[in-house]
Design a protein around this motif. Structure first.
Motif, PDB file in Angstrom:
ATOM      1  N   GLY A  91       0.792  -1.224   0.000  1.00  0.00           N
ATOM      2  CA  GLY A  91       0.000   0.000   0.000  1.00  0.00           C
ATOM      3  C   GLY A  91       0.823   1.272   0.000  1.00  0.00           C
ATOM      4  O   GLY A  91       0.282   2.368  -0.109  1.00  0.00           O
ATOM      5  N   ASP A  92       2.143   1.137   0.167  1.00  0.00           N
ATOM      6  CA  ASP A  92       3.059   2.272   0.252  1.00  0.00           C
ATOM      7  C   ASP A  92       2.571   3.290   1.282  1.00  0.00           C
ATOM      8  O   ASP A  92       2.562   4.500   1.051  1.00  0.00           O
ATOM      9  CB  ASP A  92       3.258   2.933  -1.107  1.00  0.00           C
ATOM     10  N   ARG A  93       2.114   2.746   2.421  1.00  0.00           N
ATOM     11  CA  ARG A  93       1.642   3.596   3.516  1.00  0.00           C
ATOM     12  C   ARG A  93       2.009   2.921   4.842  1.00  0.00           C
ATOM     13  O   ARG A  93       2.199   1.710   4.896  1.00  0.00           O
ATOM     14  CB  ARG A  93       0.155   3.835   3.428  1.00  0.00           C
ATOM     15  N   PRO A  94       2.089   3.701   5.911  1.00  0.00           N
ATOM     16  CA  PRO A  94       2.394   3.121   7.218  1.00  0.00           C
ATOM     17  C   PRO A  94       1.304   2.133   7.645  1.00  0.00           C
ATOM     18  O   PRO A  94       0.128   2.303   7.330  1.00  0.00           O
ATOM     19  CB  PRO A  94       2.420   4.329   8.160  1.00  0.00           C
ATOM     20  N   PRO A 128       3.712  -4.062  15.407  1.00  0.00           N
ATOM     21  CA  PRO A 128       4.710  -3.065  15.034  1.00  0.00           C
ATOM     22  C   PRO A 128       4.080  -1.850  14.373  1.00  0.00           C
ATOM     23  O   PRO A 128       2.897  -1.847  14.064  1.00  0.00           O
ATOM     24  CB  PRO A 128       5.549  -3.825  14.000  1.00  0.00           C
ATOM     25  N   LEU A 129       4.918  -0.849  14.154  1.00  0.00           N
ATOM     26  CA  LEU A 129       4.589   0.261  13.272  1.00  0.00           C
ATOM     27  C   LEU A 129       5.599   0.178  12.136  1.00  0.00           C
ATOM     28  O   LEU A 129       6.814   0.226  12.371  1.00  0.00           O
ATOM     29  CB  LEU A 129       4.704   1.607  13.982  1.00  0.00           C
ATOM     30  N   VAL A 130       5.090  -0.001  10.921  1.00  0.00           N
ATOM     31  CA  VAL A 130       5.961  -0.109   9.748  1.00  0.00           C
ATOM     32  C   VAL A 130       5.825   1.169   8.931  1.00  0.00           C
ATOM     33  O   VAL A 130       4.711   1.550   8.556  1.00  0.00           O
ATOM     34  CB  VAL A 130       5.596  -1.326   8.872  1.00  0.00           C
ATOM     35  N   VAL A 131       6.956   1.810   8.681  1.00  0.00           N
ATOM     36  CA  VAL A 131       6.975   3.037   7.883  1.00  0.00           C
ATOM     37  C   VAL A 131       7.735   2.723   6.592  1.00  0.00           C
ATOM     38  O   VAL A 131       8.938   2.471   6.628  1.00  0.00           O
ATOM     39  CB  VAL A 131       7.651   4.199   8.645  1.00  0.00           C
ATOM     40  N   PRO A 132       7.013   2.721   5.447  1.00  0.00           N
ATOM     41  CA  PRO A 132       7.682   2.425   4.177  1.00  0.00           C
ATOM     42  C   PRO A 132       8.747   3.475   3.846  1.00  0.00           C
ATOM     43  O   PRO A 132       8.645   4.633   4.273  1.00  0.00           O
ATOM     44  CB  PRO A 132       6.558   2.470   3.141  1.00  0.00           C
ATOM     45  N   ALA A 133       9.747   3.068   3.079  1.00  0.00           N
ATOM     46  CA  ALA A 133      10.864   3.948   2.735  1.00  0.00           C
ATOM     47  C   ALA A 133      10.401   5.263   2.118  1.00  0.00           C
ATOM     48  O   ALA A 133      10.939   6.325   2.439  1.00  0.00           O
ATOM     49  CB  ALA A 133      11.826   3.227   1.793  1.00  0.00           C
ATOM     50  N   PRO A 145       9.533   7.808  20.309  1.00  0.00           N
ATOM     51  CA  PRO A 145       9.423   6.442  20.834  1.00  0.00           C
ATOM     52  C   PRO A 145       7.994   5.985  21.143  1.00  0.00           C
ATOM     53  O   PRO A 145       7.725   4.794  21.170  1.00  0.00           O
ATOM     54  CB  PRO A 145      10.252   6.482  22.123  1.00  0.00           C
ATOM     55  N   ASP A 146       7.087   6.922  21.368  1.00  0.00           N
ATOM     56  CA  ASP A 146       5.698   6.593  21.653  1.00  0.00           C
ATOM     57  C   ASP A 146       5.007   6.272  20.325  1.00  0.00           C
ATOM     58  O   ASP A 146       4.720   7.168  19.525  1.00  0.00           O
ATOM     59  CB  ASP A 146       5.039   7.780  22.349  1.00  0.00           C
ATOM     60  N   LEU A 147       4.753   4.980  20.058  1.00  0.00           N
ATOM     61  CA  LEU A 147       4.207   4.579  18.757  1.00  0.00           C
ATOM     62  C   LEU A 147       2.840   5.195  18.488  1.00  0.00           C
ATOM     63  O   LEU A 147       2.540   5.568  17.348  1.00  0.00           O
ATOM     64  CB  LEU A 147       4.148   3.056  18.643  1.00  0.00           C
ATOM     65  N   ALA A 148       1.998   5.322  19.512  1.00  0.00           N
ATOM     66  CA  ALA A 148       0.683   5.939  19.314  1.00  0.00           C
ATOM     67  C   ALA A 148       0.840   7.394  18.882  1.00  0.00           C
ATOM     68  O   ALA A 148       0.126   7.860  17.978  1.00  0.00           O
ATOM     69  CB  ALA A 148      -0.152   5.841  20.586  1.00  0.00           C
ATOM     70  N   ARG A 149       1.776   8.098  19.479  1.00  0.00           N
ATOM     71  CA  ARG A 149       2.007   9.491  19.091  1.00  0.00           C
ATOM     72  C   ARG A 149       2.580   9.571  17.680  1.00  0.00           C
ATOM     73  O   ARG A 149       2.218  10.445  16.898  1.00  0.00           O
ATOM     74  CB  ARG A 149       2.931  10.177  20.084  1.00  0.00           C
ATOM     75  N   THR A 150       3.453   8.644  17.330  1.00  0.00           N
ATOM     76  CA  THR A 150       4.001   8.626  15.975  1.00  0.00           C
ATOM     77  C   THR A 150       2.903   8.377  14.953  1.00  0.00           C
ATOM     78  O   THR A 150       2.864   9.016  13.895  1.00  0.00           O
ATOM     79  CB  THR A 150       5.118   7.569  15.848  1.00  0.00           C
ATOM     80  N   VAL A 151       1.975   7.465  15.260  1.00  0.00           N
ATOM     81  CA  VAL A 151       0.843   7.216  14.366  1.00  0.00           C
ATOM     82  C   VAL A 151       0.031   8.504  14.205  1.00  0.00           C
ATOM     83  O   VAL A 151      -0.336   8.892  13.090  1.00  0.00           O
ATOM     84  CB  VAL A 151      -0.039   6.062  14.889  1.00  0.00           C
ATOM     85  N   ALA A 155      -0.513  10.651  10.728  1.00  0.00           N
ATOM     86  CA  ALA A 155      -1.849  11.003  10.231  1.00  0.00           C
ATOM     87  C   ALA A 155      -1.986  12.526  10.085  1.00  0.00           C
ATOM     88  O   ALA A 155      -2.533  13.013   9.090  1.00  0.00           O
ATOM     89  CB  ALA A 155      -2.926  10.444  11.151  1.00  0.00           C
ATOM     90  N   ALA A 156      -1.467  13.272  11.058  1.00  0.00           N
ATOM     91  CA  ALA A 156      -1.543  14.733  11.005  1.00  0.00           C
ATOM     92  C   ALA A 156      -0.751  15.296   9.823  1.00  0.00           C
ATOM     93  O   ALA A 156      -1.097  16.350   9.288  1.00  0.00           O
ATOM     94  CB  ALA A 156      -1.043  15.336  12.318  1.00  0.00           C
ATOM     95  N   ALA A 157       0.284  14.568   9.403  1.00  0.00           N
ATOM     96  CA  ALA A 157       1.099  14.999   8.266  1.00  0.00           C
ATOM     97  C   ALA A 157       0.497  14.555   6.930  1.00  0.00           C
ATOM     98  O   ALA A 157       1.097  14.756   5.877  1.00  0.00           O
ATOM     99  CB  ALA A 157       2.523  14.456   8.412  1.00  0.00           C
ATOM    100  N   GLY A 158      -0.689  13.945   6.990  1.00  0.00           N
ATOM    101  CA  GLY A 158      -1.383  13.571   5.765  1.00  0.00           C
ATOM    102  C   GLY A 158      -1.153  12.153   5.282  1.00  0.00           C
ATOM    103  O   GLY A 158      -1.577  11.795   4.183  1.00  0.00           O
ATOM    104  N   HIS A 159      -0.479  11.341   6.094  1.00  0.00           N
ATOM    105  CA  HIS A 159      -0.232   9.951   5.701  1.00  0.00           C
ATOM    106  C   HIS A 159      -1.388   9.084   6.191  1.00  0.00           C
ATOM    107  O   HIS A 159      -1.719   9.102   7.377  1.00  0.00           O
ATOM    108  CB  HIS A 159       1.084   9.436   6.297  1.00  0.00           C
TER     109      HIS A 159
END
Length: 190
Positions: A91-94, A128-133, A145-151, A155-159
């Motif tokens: 999907g080329d998405r996290p 896990p949280l996978v972030v495509p290249a 380090p907080d995976l929920a905050r990274t998610v 999302a806030a950055a449009g991903h």
């Protein structure tokens, strides 16, 4: 179990994110530390583990997908990690592992406990949280380090972040009691 049947596939890089988690990642489950269990799962999923000290620029320049694994989800199956990696690539998405929220959650405003929130509309971020290249190269810096905050940041950055329900053994532990429950849940029946 690995997604790397083709020698031409660029292997993903993985980090076991133990920062900010206190001493719990170094407790034992089935006689092994939670950090070790998380690292083994990444390795069994075909992910090359890198130390958290690897510079951000090096991770981006590698052209690899990045798998962040929370050691507080130590029994997350390698097959589930590999599935999340495959979905992120397709999907080329996290992609992030989640579990249903089972606790009662109340709204609090001005120090006053209010209504009960609909837990069916909530998910608990696990691992896990996978972030495509391709997404990794557009991030301004290393994910927190907080995976929920990274998610949330992604999302806030449009991903668009795809959620995938993690198996019960992939649950996140936050206390000794939850760790004992996870150990019981993951003890082979025989």
């Amino acid at each position: 179990m690995s997604i790397y049947d083709d020698d031409d596939v660029v292997r993903a890089l993985g980090v076991v994110v133990d920062e900010g988690r206190g001493t719990l990642p170094y407790r034992l489950v089935h006689g092994e530390s939670l950090v070790a269990c998380a690292a083994w799962a990444l390795g069994e999923a075909g992910v090359d583990i890198v130390d958290a000290s690897v510079p951000w620029a090096g991770l981006v320049e590698s052209g690899s997908d990045l798998v962040l694994h929370d050691p507080l989800c130590p029994m997350t199956p390698a097959a589930f990690i590999a599935t999340c990696l495959r979905l992120a690539r397709e999907g080329d998405r996290p992609v992030v592992g989640v579990r249903p929220v089972t606790d009662t959650v109340k709204a609090v405003a001005g120090g006053v406990v209010g209504r009960t929130l609909d837990r069916d509309a909530m998910l608990a971020v696990t691992s896990p949280l996978v972030v495509p290249a391709a997404v990794l190269s557009r991030l301004p810096g290393r994910p927190v380090p907080d995976l929920a905050r990274t998610v949330s940041d992604l999302a806030a950055a449009g991903h668009e972040v795809q959620t995938v329900q993690a198996p019960p053994e992939g649950r996140r532990v936050t206390s000794s009691d939850e760790l004992r429950l996870l150990e019981v849940l993951t003890t082979p029946q025989g």
